[in-house]
Design a protein around this motif. Structure first.
Motif, PDB file in Angstrom:
ATOM      1  N   ALA A 225       0.722  -1.136  -0.131  1.00  0.00           N
ATOM      2  CA  ALA A 225       0.066  -0.051   0.021  1.00  0.00           C
ATOM      3  C   ALA A 225       0.910   1.234   0.124  1.00  0.00           C
ATOM      4  CB  ALA A 225      -0.996  -0.154   1.164  1.00  0.00           C
ATOM      5  N   ALA A 226       2.093   1.296   0.724  1.00  0.00           N
ATOM      6  CA  ALA A 226       2.817   2.517   0.815  1.00  0.00           C
ATOM      7  C   ALA A 226       3.500   2.758  -0.431  1.00  0.00           C
ATOM      8  CB  ALA A 226       3.949   2.148   1.806  1.00  0.00           C
ATOM      9  N   ALA A 227       3.414   1.883  -1.355  1.00  0.00           N
ATOM     10  CA  ALA A 227       4.222   2.120  -2.598  1.00  0.00           C
ATOM     11  C   ALA A 227       3.232   2.699  -3.744  1.00  0.00           C
ATOM     12  CB  ALA A 227       4.757   0.676  -3.130  1.00  0.00           C
ATOM     13  N   LEU A 228       1.935   2.825  -3.198  1.00  0.00           N
ATOM     14  CA  LEU A 228       1.152   3.259  -4.568  1.00  0.00           C
ATOM     15  C   LEU A 228       1.031   4.523  -4.505  1.00  0.00           C
ATOM     16  CD1 LEU A 228      -1.625   0.623  -3.729  1.00  0.00           C
ATOM     17  CD2 LEU A 228       0.155   0.533  -5.594  1.00  0.00           C
ATOM     18  N   PRO A 229       0.482   5.259  -5.766  1.00  0.00           N
ATOM     19  CA  PRO A 229       0.324   6.752  -5.893  1.00  0.00           C
ATOM     20  C   PRO A 229      -0.953   7.038  -5.398  1.00  0.00           C
ATOM     21  CG  PRO A 229       0.037   5.622  -8.122  1.00  0.00           C
ATOM     22  CD  PRO A 229       0.402   4.460  -6.854  1.00  0.00           C
ATOM     23  N   VAL A 230      -1.591   6.349  -4.740  1.00  0.00           N
ATOM     24  CA  VAL A 230      -2.841   6.773  -4.139  1.00  0.00           C
ATOM     25  C   VAL A 230      -2.883   6.167  -2.836  1.00  0.00           C
ATOM     26  CG1 VAL A 230      -4.197   6.731  -6.330  1.00  0.00           C
ATOM     27  CG2 VAL A 230      -4.096   4.407  -5.176  1.00  0.00           C
ATOM     28  N   GLN A 231      -3.931   6.770  -1.999  1.00  0.00           N
ATOM     29  CA  GLN A 231      -3.925   6.394  -0.519  1.00  0.00           C
ATOM     30  C   GLN A 231      -4.790   5.058  -0.579  1.00  0.00           C
ATOM     31  OE1 GLN A 231      -6.432   8.946   1.892  1.00  0.00           O
ATOM     32  NE2 GLN A 231      -5.159   8.130   3.803  1.00  0.00           N
ATOM     33  N   ALA A 232      -4.501   3.860  -0.117  1.00  0.00           N
ATOM     34  CA  ALA A 232      -4.739   2.644  -0.318  1.00  0.00           C
ATOM     35  C   ALA A 232      -4.840   2.073   1.181  1.00  0.00           C
ATOM     36  CB  ALA A 232      -4.287   1.941  -1.305  1.00  0.00           C
ATOM     37  N   VAL A 233      -5.540   0.894   1.359  1.00  0.00           N
ATOM     38  CA  VAL A 233      -5.476   0.023   2.654  1.00  0.00           C
ATOM     39  C   VAL A 233      -5.344  -1.150   1.931  1.00  0.00           C
ATOM     40  CG1 VAL A 233      -6.422   1.669   4.071  1.00  0.00           C
ATOM     41  CG2 VAL A 233      -8.050   0.173   2.770  1.00  0.00           C
ATOM     42  N   ALA A 234      -4.634  -2.107   2.752  1.00  0.00           N
ATOM     43  CA  ALA A 234      -4.249  -3.726   2.366  1.00  0.00           C
ATOM     44  C   ALA A 234      -4.667  -4.363   3.421  1.00  0.00           C
ATOM     45  CB  ALA A 234      -2.872  -3.687   1.698  1.00  0.00           C
ATOM     46  N   CYS A 235      -4.942  -5.823   3.224  1.00  0.00           N
ATOM     47  CA  CYS A 235      -5.170  -6.709   4.238  1.00  0.00           C
ATOM     48  C   CYS A 235      -4.742  -8.105   3.608  1.00  0.00           C
ATOM     49  CB  CYS A 235      -6.524  -7.115   4.679  1.00  0.00           C
ATOM     50  SG  CYS A 235      -7.615  -7.719   3.424  1.00  0.00           S
ATOM     51  N   GLY A 236      -4.345  -8.787   4.604  1.00  0.00           N
ATOM     52  CA  GLY A 236      -3.692 -10.492   4.243  1.00  0.00           C
ATOM     53  C   GLY A 236      -2.447 -10.518   4.013  1.00  0.00           C
ATOM     54  N   PRO A 237      -1.849 -11.738   3.634  1.00  0.00           N
ATOM     55  CA  PRO A 237      -2.522 -12.720   3.091  1.00  0.00           C
ATOM     56  C   PRO A 237      -3.599 -13.705   4.388  1.00  0.00           C
ATOM     57  CG  PRO A 237      -0.368 -13.418   3.468  1.00  0.00           C
ATOM     58  CD  PRO A 237      -0.317 -12.071   3.659  1.00  0.00           C
ATOM     59  N   VAL A 238      -4.798 -13.657   3.804  1.00  0.00           N
ATOM     60  CA  VAL A 238      -5.854 -14.596   4.565  1.00  0.00           C
ATOM     61  C   VAL A 238      -6.460 -15.595   3.824  1.00  0.00           C
ATOM     62  CG1 VAL A 238      -6.290 -12.440   5.774  1.00  0.00           C
ATOM     63  CG2 VAL A 238      -7.492 -13.106   3.810  1.00  0.00           C
ATOM     64  N   PRO A 239      -6.755 -16.855   4.344  1.00  0.00           N
ATOM     65  CA  PRO A 239      -7.607 -17.690   3.860  1.00  0.00           C
ATOM     66  C   PRO A 239      -9.111 -17.032   3.137  1.00  0.00           C
ATOM     67  CG  PRO A 239      -7.264 -18.493   6.070  1.00  0.00           C
ATOM     68  CD  PRO A 239      -6.826 -16.964   5.765  1.00  0.00           C
ATOM     69  N   PRO A 240      -8.934 -17.580   1.797  1.00  0.00           N
ATOM     70  CA  PRO A 240     -10.038 -17.052   0.911  1.00  0.00           C
ATOM     71  C   PRO A 240     -11.719 -16.930   1.637  1.00  0.00           C
ATOM     72  CG  PRO A 240      -8.881 -18.600  -0.481  1.00  0.00           C
ATOM     73  CD  PRO A 240      -8.268 -18.716   1.136  1.00  0.00           C
ATOM     74  N   GLY A 241     -11.708 -17.914   2.468  1.00  0.00           N
ATOM     75  CA  GLY A 241     -12.900 -17.917   3.075  1.00  0.00           C
ATOM     76  C   GLY A 241     -13.321 -16.774   3.973  1.00  0.00           C
ATOM     77  N   LEU A 242     -11.996 -15.765   4.319  1.00  0.00           N
ATOM     78  CA  LEU A 242     -12.311 -14.604   5.057  1.00  0.00           C
ATOM     79  C   LEU A 242     -12.559 -13.308   4.221  1.00  0.00           C
ATOM     80  CD1 LEU A 242      -9.541 -15.158   7.700  1.00  0.00           C
ATOM     81  CD2 LEU A 242     -12.130 -15.331   7.962  1.00  0.00           C
ATOM     82  N   ILE A 243     -12.896 -13.744   2.863  1.00  0.00           N
ATOM     83  CA  ILE A 243     -12.944 -12.500   2.260  1.00  0.00           C
ATOM     84  C   ILE A 243     -14.107 -11.544   2.364  1.00  0.00           C
ATOM     85  CG2 ILE A 243     -14.348 -13.768   0.493  1.00  0.00           C
ATOM     86  CD1 ILE A 243     -13.329 -12.137  -1.854  1.00  0.00           C
ATOM     87  N   ARG A 244     -15.065 -11.862   2.937  1.00  0.00           N
ATOM     88  CA  ARG A 244     -16.296 -10.794   2.897  1.00  0.00           C
ATOM     89  C   ARG A 244     -15.866 -10.085   4.276  1.00  0.00           C
ATOM     90  NH1 ARG A 244     -19.428  -9.730   6.631  1.00  0.00           N
ATOM     91  NH2 ARG A 244     -19.053 -11.127   7.944  1.00  0.00           N
ATOM     92  N   ALA A 245     -15.368 -10.765   5.438  1.00  0.00           N
ATOM     93  CA  ALA A 245     -15.103 -10.135   6.728  1.00  0.00           C
ATOM     94  C   ALA A 245     -13.850  -8.949   6.449  1.00  0.00           C
ATOM     95  CB  ALA A 245     -14.610 -11.205   7.795  1.00  0.00           C
ATOM     96  N   GLU A 246     -12.804  -9.547   5.724  1.00  0.00           N
ATOM     97  CA  GLU A 246     -11.848  -8.683   5.469  1.00  0.00           C
ATOM     98  C   GLU A 246     -12.003  -7.268   4.423  1.00  0.00           C
ATOM     99  OE1 GLU A 246      -8.275  -8.697   6.803  1.00  0.00           O
ATOM    100  OE2 GLU A 246      -9.611  -9.776   8.089  1.00  0.00           O
ATOM    101  N   TRP A 247     -12.823  -7.705   3.476  1.00  0.00           N
ATOM    102  CA  TRP A 247     -13.310  -6.793   2.642  1.00  0.00           C
ATOM    103  C   TRP A 247     -14.196  -5.550   3.237  1.00  0.00           C
ATOM    104  CZ3 TRP A 247     -15.576  -7.931  -2.957  1.00  0.00           C
ATOM    105  CH2 TRP A 247     -15.673  -6.754  -3.631  1.00  0.00           C
ATOM    106  N   SER A 248     -14.874  -6.118   4.254  1.00  0.00           N
ATOM    107  CA  SER A 248     -15.780  -5.086   5.198  1.00  0.00           C
ATOM    108  C   SER A 248     -14.887  -4.184   6.020  1.00  0.00           C
ATOM    109  CB  SER A 248     -16.576  -6.122   6.208  1.00  0.00           C
ATOM    110  OG  SER A 248     -17.704  -6.508   5.418  1.00  0.00           O
ATOM    111  N   ARG A 249     -13.731  -4.971   6.571  1.00  0.00           N
ATOM    112  CA  ARG A 249     -12.681  -4.295   7.523  1.00  0.00           C
ATOM    113  C   ARG A 249     -12.099  -3.206   6.686  1.00  0.00           C
ATOM    114  NH1 ARG A 249      -7.523  -4.639   9.152  1.00  0.00           N
ATOM    115  NH2 ARG A 249      -7.092  -6.575   7.839  1.00  0.00           N
ATOM    116  N   LEU A 250     -11.859  -3.368   5.443  1.00  0.00           N
ATOM    117  CA  LEU A 250     -11.057  -2.637   4.499  1.00  0.00           C
ATOM    118  C   LEU A 250     -12.094  -1.163   4.110  1.00  0.00           C
ATOM    119  CD1 LEU A 250      -9.158  -4.629   2.013  1.00  0.00           C
ATOM    120  CD2 LEU A 250      -8.173  -3.487   3.686  1.00  0.00           C
TER     121      LEU A 250
END
Length: 515
Positions: A225-250
């Motif tokens: 995220a720090a290397a991007l030209p835009v303000q971004a947030v990142a998560c992971g790596p996580v098991p794919p089953g957590l995609i909804r919970a992690e996407w909600s947190r982002l």
């Protein structure tokens, strides 16, 4: 690079293959070696090679059995068999089992093997393109399903992803100004990752999210995220089953970034700090309660249509503060701004594409307000230019500008004459000479034109529209509207909505004063 596994029980033959063939020149790299089929099968489960070059006759498990076991395990690696002169029947059997070809060990023709590598590389590329096209379509259907669950706050498990990857990493940002995936891949090229990564992106509701799927550890090279030209947030790596919970947190973290709340969401995903009391209610100083957001939206539209720029800006600022106090999700704030901009475009008969795009590029609540007000001012200037309110007489031009900017007020011939310091009778004759109609007739014309736009493009009531364009009561508005349009305001709205994008009942060009 395509991965190769060499399977040969004679070390001399393996060494010869490694030394004589320039594997990288053909797009391959040797990922591993094995001395028999059993060892090779274990390596294949871990390495997932694209091509296996295997001897047919080996101890413990020969090449034919390795090929059979590979297909039973669901592995789709290509095979090239090494064989001796007297083993042609085995080679034929290997071809029947799906091998791509065979090479004689004794002669070990490098040109023949090189030609086979080129052919297999082309086949692998074509197969990957086809597989990726199908997989991308499936992921394109998958991401919206999860996103709807995120927005709705559903706790149920999301549908299973279309491919069985072990790890997932996500990066999200506000806005769609620059493709986020391209920026991520520019900061961290795929060949810099320690394992093969499947990428994808999804954009909706003013938010862009990139996905990185892999069977490996999925550790990005550097701070992503720090290397991007835009303000971004990142998560992971996580098991794919957590995609909804992690996407909600982002999403919650992005909402804090949107309102420029320092600290952001806690790392445990528990959400942002509690919202302050809404400014929609009375404060300790006894300030009056602000109207609901939907009422302020209506006031903004009326002020824009009447060219009351100061009132429009003041109400917009109040609405933005109300939205901020309630920590309204940024996607809904962007949606409200875009809806208002579309209404402005319809009122002004202008394309909304330019201003709407600028709204999408805003990265904060404050920036969106600035973009919104600037775009509204720009559209009002275009509206004024499109009116064509000029003649060859400067004082009449001032009167025309006065009418078009203040048509909702109580304009009389006396007030207009005082505005340009002229005698009433003289102004009346001069105005008719330059425009082809009386001042009162022209004023009614302008008011009815504005009313027609509001009837077509808004859900304001007939009473509200009549008063907003300057008619003191409903009867006068309906009578005047019918005079100019041939039907009542209610009938006009009904006919226009039934007809869709029909041509107005009188040509806009006929409303411009004579040059």
């Amino acid at each position: 690079m395509w991965k190769i596994l060499l399977v040969e029980d004679e070390p001399f033959v393996r060494h010869k293959l490694l030394k004589l063939v320039d594997w990288e020149a053909y797009g391959f790299t040797v990922a591993g070696e094995a001395s028999d089929g059993e060892e090779a099968l274990e390596l294949m489960q871990r390495l997932r090679p694209d091509l296996v070059i295997a001897d047919i006759l080996m101890p413990r498990m020969d090449g034919l059995e390795l090929l059979r076991q590979t297909r039973r395990a669901g592995l789709d690696s290509r095979f090239v068999m090494l064989t001796c002169m007297g083993e042609f029947e085995y080679a034929r059997k290997a071809l029947e089992l799906g091998a791509s070809g065979y090479v004689l060990k004794l002669s070990l023709s490098i040109p023949e093997l090189s030609e086979m590598l080129l052919k297999i590389g082309e086949e692998l590329s074509a197969s990957r393109r086809q597989r990726h096209a199908l997989l991308r379509q499936e992921f394109d259907r998958y991401y919206p399903l999860v996103w709807e669950a995120v927005k709705a706050g559903q706790e149920a498990a999301p549908p299973a992803p279309p491919a069985s990857y072990r790890r997932l990493l996500m990066v999200s940002c506000i806005g769609t100004g620059r493709p986020l995936l391209a920026a991520v891949l520019e900061a961290c090229p795929q060949d810099a990752w320690p394992e093969e990564v499947w990428t994808g992106s999804f954009t909706a509701d003013g938010c862009t999210t990139c996905f990185f799927w892999s069977d490996g550890s999925l550790r990005p090279p550097g701070k992503l995220a720090a290397a991007l030209p835009v303000q971004a947030v990142a998560c992971g790596p996580v098991p794919p089953g957590l995609i909804r919970a992690e996407w909600s947190r982002l999403y919650r973290q992005l909402n804090d970034c949107w309102y420029e709340i320092k600290g952001g969401a806690p790392a445990d995903g528990s959400g942002a700090e509690p919202a302050p009391p809404s400014s929609a209610g009375p404060d300790a100083a006894g300030e009056p309660k602000l109207p609901p957001v939907w009422v302020m939206e209506k006031e903004i539209v009326l002020a824009f249509a009447q060219r009351r720029s100061a009132d429009m800006q003041q109400t917009a600022c109040a609405m933005w503060e109300t939205l901020r106090a309630g920590r309204t999700p940024f996607s809904l704030v962007i949606e409200k701004a875009e809806r208002l901009m579309r209404t402005f475009a319809e009122i002004g008969n202008q394309p909304p594409s330019g201003p709407a795009q600028r709204l999408r590029e805003a990265a904060t609540h404050r920036e969106l307000l600035a973009c919104f007000l600037a775009a509204a001012d720009e559209m009002q200037m275009h509206m004024a230019a499109a009116e064509g309110i000029t003649t060859n007489h400067p004082e009449i031009n001032r009167v025309l500008e006065y009418i078009h900017s203040r048509y909702a007020e109580n304009i009389t011939l006396r007030a207009a004459a005082r505005y340009v310091a002229m005698e009433e009778h003289y102004l009346s004759g001069l105005f008719r000479l330059k425009t082809g109609e009386t001042l009162i007739s022209y004023l009614q014309h302008v008011r009815v034109k504005k009313a027609r736009r509001l009837l077509r493009e808004t859900d304001l009531t007939v009473n509200e529209i009549g008063r907003s364009v300057g008619f003191p009561n409903d009867n006068y508005f309906i009578k005047t509207f019918k005079k100019w349009s041939g039907q009542t305001p209610g009938a006009y709205r009904r006919d226009e909505r039934e007809a869709g994008n029909s041509v107005p009942s009188f040509r806009e060009s006929s409303e411009n004063p004579k040059r």
